[in-house]
Design an enzyme around this catalytic site. Structure first.
Site, PDB file in Angstrom:
ATOM      1  N   GLY A  66      -2.088  -6.730 -46.371  1.00 14.77           N
ATOM      2  CA  GLY A  66      -1.720  -6.141 -45.091  1.00 14.77           C
ATOM      3  C   GLY A  66      -2.993  -5.631 -44.432  1.00 14.77           C
ATOM      4  O   GLY A  66      -3.902  -5.168 -45.116  1.00 14.77           O
ATOM      5  N   GLY A 115      -0.540  -7.277 -49.844  1.00 14.16           N
ATOM      6  CA  GLY A 115       0.519  -7.721 -48.949  1.00 14.16           C
ATOM      7  C   GLY A 115       0.768  -9.220 -49.012  1.00 14.16           C
ATOM      8  O   GLY A 115       1.872  -9.687 -48.728  1.00 14.16           O
TER       9      GLY A 115
END
Lengths: 376, 675
Positions: A66, A115
């Site tokens: 992420g 992520g």
């Protein structure tokens, strides 16, 4: 527009190929990409014409995680609540994938971190290649393995999940296949052919079809000689301990009895990581072992909000600000012994004192309660 | 007329079934569609925080428990099996293993847990915290497999504690650490073929030989062979031997010795014969054996000498003059065994109930209306009546077990008697309750309950021994009544107020009971406490007067006790049930107002009322009128309906990982699918 091009979409009859397209940032997931993926996945689930969803990355990464830089910016400016929205969306996407009624095939041909694992491992099929580099590096960043990692790491053989989650150890394609993070291994040169074959799903049962194709392509790579996976018994002996301190002291004992590069690297990684991260990560994985994927994500959301708010430790913001430049991070609390149980406990509580804060609301799924298991 | 009434009742019942849970549209099942598994979580909701309730139930060391659950679930040594799809994993022993294999794998599992540091400090650390941690981990082991638990119990609680409690520094230094590290494997040779609960009557004899400064241990006859000695058949290297001590022709009563029974290679030592007890109805992972001693010589130092010693020239010395008190001191470690047996019984009942109730929330049978959906098992009032009172009792007894553990770890010389009596009563009542609960749960699961993978059925065979070992339940209950008798007589004789054993209520005037029992009276904690006190008080008075009357007619005291066995049975039950009710009240009182307190309140009322419904004493001796009894019965039925929505939350609060339950507790269709 930007978000459209950050996720490329190819329509191949009843197959949709989604490509994460932010190669300069190693396909790190920004807020727009997450929203777009969520939209697409939900739409495909309703669309009777779609049978398989393939997810891959542009360039040498599948997805490096992420993109937390904007979040860190928010935190530094005291606006961590904006960051909460980012994580809320990301975890919702993870949840949709974990409970997806159609077949998701992720092609992990390159870097898969944080992520990136969250948007692939929860899906039905995960294809490793000789280029795969997998890691959950959060404890070195002042965070903890989130995106539902407390669910999938805790379900790896023995205490391998604790090892991967706490040390941030890098695994290659053969290793993630061996431990179950990947379901198949296909050499990168054959990926184009594989995709083409998958696109011929037609009217057959998609799971059986994909399985048959993938089984035809898959190989059984040898684990490299020094693979951590050969050391499962040592990993079990050490990472099964109740506390981080005991894990380290057991590793140190092992190191005295049988010194080797792997064990020193493992100890070094733990010594370098954020003490608060290590402790909450261990507890998170341990709790995740008894929870469904939805419960894991709800708990992780509480945890990440506490991390961002920084009442106990500001390690996330600090580390990200001086990222990469600082080889000797100064964590706060500095040592494991200073990170007390009651401080760890804080991270697992709801933030009731926070006005307007709410627990993660998982998107409603067809007759699936949040506690129901996903596919790993 | 009667036909009409029957018809009306059938209507009421049908309405009730239909009303109690309106089946949601999502799960409407028609004949044309195949049955689908719907997890109970889809249609049930939690009326309180299950995490908080779990804290209340487990009471202590939750993180240690969870850690050990994980250690077991993550190892292949614990017979991990994936069942039911979605990566659902289950662990439970493979009961298809032969007795020999079960014994070997149990030992391997113990050594595995040893390596993980599970037993660290079990003997070398002291204090309430260490003891509570040990209890918690011990309870978790028992939920996986009671064989594991029994083997650990023999090694740590019997062999280890005997050394700790009866030994002195030289024994502690020599044995405790080695025991904790399993460098020695201990067993506890007390029971004989001819003597079990009557320890005083055992026939094994140790005589002192001052020339060599040794004790010579003998099995004088077949009935003196040590019997049921856990770990003796294969694994134990050393034994605690309970034996009569004879010095210069005088019997000094039972004493405790250490004898090595196997050498380092596992060969049986000379002058010892060992045989196997053979296959059992359960607990086959434990290698129970029989031992004979043929002039076995052990050094003088092997007498565990905290209570009494023999000098090198053969003088018997003891700080405790009275042989009765000496005997009592010797049996003290059995208390810790009883405490853990009682608490483990509750954890077993929890496994049974969690499986049966989860199943009853996903399995349907028969439609109440033509072509209507089939009804969930737990929506049948009769099914509720079978399981929910047992659930409430399990909760109540859980609180009682917790209180007992706390009392035990904080024991002082002043509380020893109370602990002794309470632990006898609770050991008996809780282990009986477990057996009854398992049987009901087994039946409630129907045929699925018969499969060992679903746990409930097999637990019966494994846990049955609990009603016998460390004191036969019936004998223990008689002891409870005798202790109450002694307390009563002593207080009356010295004209002193009652203080211990929960008899303080006897100092107040007899509470006046209402003649009309409304719902709110029945649920009032003061009323419940009063009627339990009235029962205990009246039975104690009846029992003492009957015993005294028999004594007055010239019967011996012991024989009078025996003749009064009916009242004794009623009394000991009244005592234990009141102690349990008190434990729930204590737990409830500590809770802040809110949903958890309300749930515990419901559970407490169900506990109190089901005891009243089930114990004939209430009618027999008139604590309840026939009308009252009808009111109680109706209220039980009402409470079933009120507990029904909490059923899932109540079993989820047990905090048992899914892997420790059986496949029928989850997606039993997928688990049984062809593939």
């Amino acid at each position: 527009m930007a978000s459209q091009s950050q996720v490329l979409v190819e329509d191949k009859s009843s197959v949709r190929i989604l490509t994460l397209n932010r190669p300069k940032q190693m396909n790190a997931l920004c807020s727009n990409m997450i929203t777009r993926l969520l939209q697409l996945f939900l739409a495909y689930e309703e669309d009777p014409n779609v049978k398989l969803v393939i997810l891959k990355g542009q360039g040498r990464a599948f997805c490096a995680g992420g993109d937390v830089r904007p979040v860190v910016g928010d935190i530094v400016q005291g606006k961590w609540r904006l960051g909460a929205d980012f994580f809320s969306d990301q975890y919702s996407l993870n949840y949709v994938m974990a409970t997806y009624s159609k077949v998701q095939i992720s092609i992990l041909n390159g870097i898969v971190m944080g992520g990136g694992a969250g948007v692939s491992i929860h899906g039905r099929f995960r294809i490793a290649t000789e280029k795969t580099v997998f890691a959950m590096p959060e404890t070195a960043l002042g965070l903890f393995p989130d995106v539902g990692a407390s669910y999938f790491l805790s379900r790896l053989p023995g205490f391998f999940g604790e090892y991967v989650g706490l040390t941030g150890a890098r695994l290659d394609g053969a290793e993630i296949l061996a431990c179950g993070l990947a379901t198949h291994f296909v050499p990168s040169t054959r990926l184009t052919a594989l995709e083409e074959d998958l696109c011929r799903v037609g009217s057959s049962d998609p799971v059986t079809f994909a399985e048959t194709i993938l089984n035809a392509y898959t190989q059984h790579p040898h684990l490299k000689q020094h693979s951590a996976y050969h050391r499962l018994h040592v990993i079990d002996r050490c990472f099964s301990r109740k506390t981080v301190e005991e894990i380290i002291s057991t590793l140190e004992k092992e190191a005295i009895e049988e010194p080797n590069e792997w064990i020193s690297a493992t100890i070094r990684a733990l010594e370098k990581a954020s003490p608060s991260s290590l402790k909450i990560s261990l507890r998170s994985i341990r709790e995740g072992r008894y929870q469904g994927v939805g419960q894991c994500l709800i708990r992780e959301f509480r945890m990440v909000c506490h991390v961002m708010k920084g009442e106990i430790s500001k390690d996330l913001g600090y580390r990200a600000v001086v990222i990469e430049k600082d080889k000797n991070p100064k964590w706060e609390p500095r040592g494991l012994e200073e990170m007390k149980d009651n401080m760890v406990e804080q991270y697992f509580k709801r933030m009731d004192e926070e006005k307007g804060w709410e627990d993660l609301k998982l998107p409603p799924r067809k007759a699936l309660p949040s506690s129901i298991i996903s596919k790993l | 007329m009667s036909e009409n009434r029957a018809l009306r009742r059938a209507h009421v019942l049908a309405n009730h079934i239909l009303m109690s849970r309106s089946p949601s549209s999502k799960i409407s099942l028609t004949r044309e569609v195949c049955l689908q598994y719907t997890p109970p979580e889809v249609n049930e909701s939690y009326g309180f925080q299950v995490k908080e309730m779990r804290k209340l139930l487990d009471g202590h060391n939750l993180e240690d428990r969870d850690w050990l659950y994980g250690i077991i679930i993550q190892s292949d040594l614990f017979n991990r099996k994936e069942r039911g799809g979605g990566g659902k994993v289950f662990v439970s022993p493979d009961y298809n293993d032969t007795m020999e294999q079960q014994r070997e794998i149990s030992m391997k599992r113990i050594l595995y847990l040893l390596e993980k540091g599970v037993f660290q400090g079990w003997l070398t650390e002291t204090g309430p915290e260490a003891e509570l941690k040990k209890f918690a981990l011990y309870e978790v082991c028992g939920m996986y497999d009671y064989s594991l638990n029994a083997k650990l119990g023999v090694h740590f609680l019997l062999w280890g504690n005997a050394i700790k409690f009866f030994g002195t520094k030289r024994h502690h230094d020599k044995w405790l650490k080695d025991t904790e590290d399993y460098l020695v494997k201990g067993c506890f040779a007390m029971t004989e073929l001819g003597h079990g609960s009557n320890v005083r009557g055992i026939e094994t004899v140790a005589t002192y030989d001052p020339r060599t400064e040794e004790f010579v241990i003998n099995t004088p006859c077949e009935s003196a062979q040590k019997y049921w000695i856990g770990e003796a058949a294969i694994h134990a290297s050393h034994a605690i031997v309970i034996s009569q001590l004879e010095i210069k022709g005088t019997n000094q009563g039972i004493h405790v010795f250490i004898a090595q029974i196997r050498d380092q290679d596992g060969n049986i030592c000379p002058n010892i014969r060992i045989a196997d007890c053979g296959h059992k109805i359960g607990l086959n992972g434990v290698d129970n054996g029989r031992i004979w001693f043929d002039n076995l010589r052990i050094p003088r130092e092997n007498l565990l000498n905290s209570v009494a010693d023999v000098s090198s020239d053969g003088q018997y010395v003891s700080a405790i003059e009275n042989p009765d008190q000496r005997f009592g001191a010797f049996l003290a470690p059995l208390t810790s065994g009883r405490v853990t047996i009682a608490s483990c019984a509750i954890y077993s009942a929890k496994v049974g109930l969690a499986v049966a109730i989860r199943y009853s929330l996903s399995r349907r049978a028969f439609s109440a209306v033509a072509n209507g959906p089939e009804v969930l098992l737990l929506d049948y009032p009769s099914h509720q009546r079978r399981l929910l009172p047992l659930l409430a009792k399990t909760y109540a007894m859980n609180f009682a077990a917790n209180d007992m553990k706390m009392m035990y770890v904080k024991r002082t010389p002043e509380t020893n008697k109370e602990i002794h009596v309470v632990s006898m009563g609770l050991k008996a009542v809780l282990t009986w309750h477990n057996m009854r609960t398992l049987q009901e749960c087994r039946e409630a699961c129907g045929g699925q309950g018969l499969k060992t993978e679903n746990r409930v059925g097999h637990l019966k065979g494994d846990y049955d021994v609990q009603t016998t070992f460390e004191g036969d339940n019936n004998v223990l209950m008689q002891q409870v009544s005798k202790a109450l008798f002694a307390e009563y007589v002593s207080c009356k004789k010295r004209n002193k107020p009652f203080k211990g054993l929960g008899l303080v209520h006897m100092n107040s005037p007899l509470p006046v009971m209402p003649t009309q029992l409304t719902s709110s009276i029945l649920r009032c904690s003061q009323f419940q406490k009063n009627i339990f006190s009235v029962r205990e008080r009246d039975l104690l008075e009846r029992y003492t007067s009957e015993v005294e009357e028999l004594q007055g007619r010239g019967q011996s005291r012991e024989f009078s006790f025996l003749l009064s066995h009916q009242l004794s049975e009623d009394l000991s039950k009244a005592f234990a049930e009141k102690a349990i009710l008190q434990a729930v009240l204590n737990a409830e009182a500590k809770l802040p107002a809110g949903s958890i307190k309300d749930a515990v309140g419901l559970v407490r009322s169900m506990y109190a009322l089901i005891c009243m419904e089930e114990d004939p004493s209430f009618l027999r001796y008139g604590y309840l009128s026939r009308d009252n009894d009808g009111d109680v019965r109706r209220e039980v039925s009402k409470l079933c309906r009120e507990l029904r929505p909490h059923a899932l939350a109540l079993v989820t609060s047990f905090g048992i990982p899914d892997a420790f339950l059986g496949p029928i507790a989850f997606n039993w269709i997928e688990a049984n699918a062809w593939s």
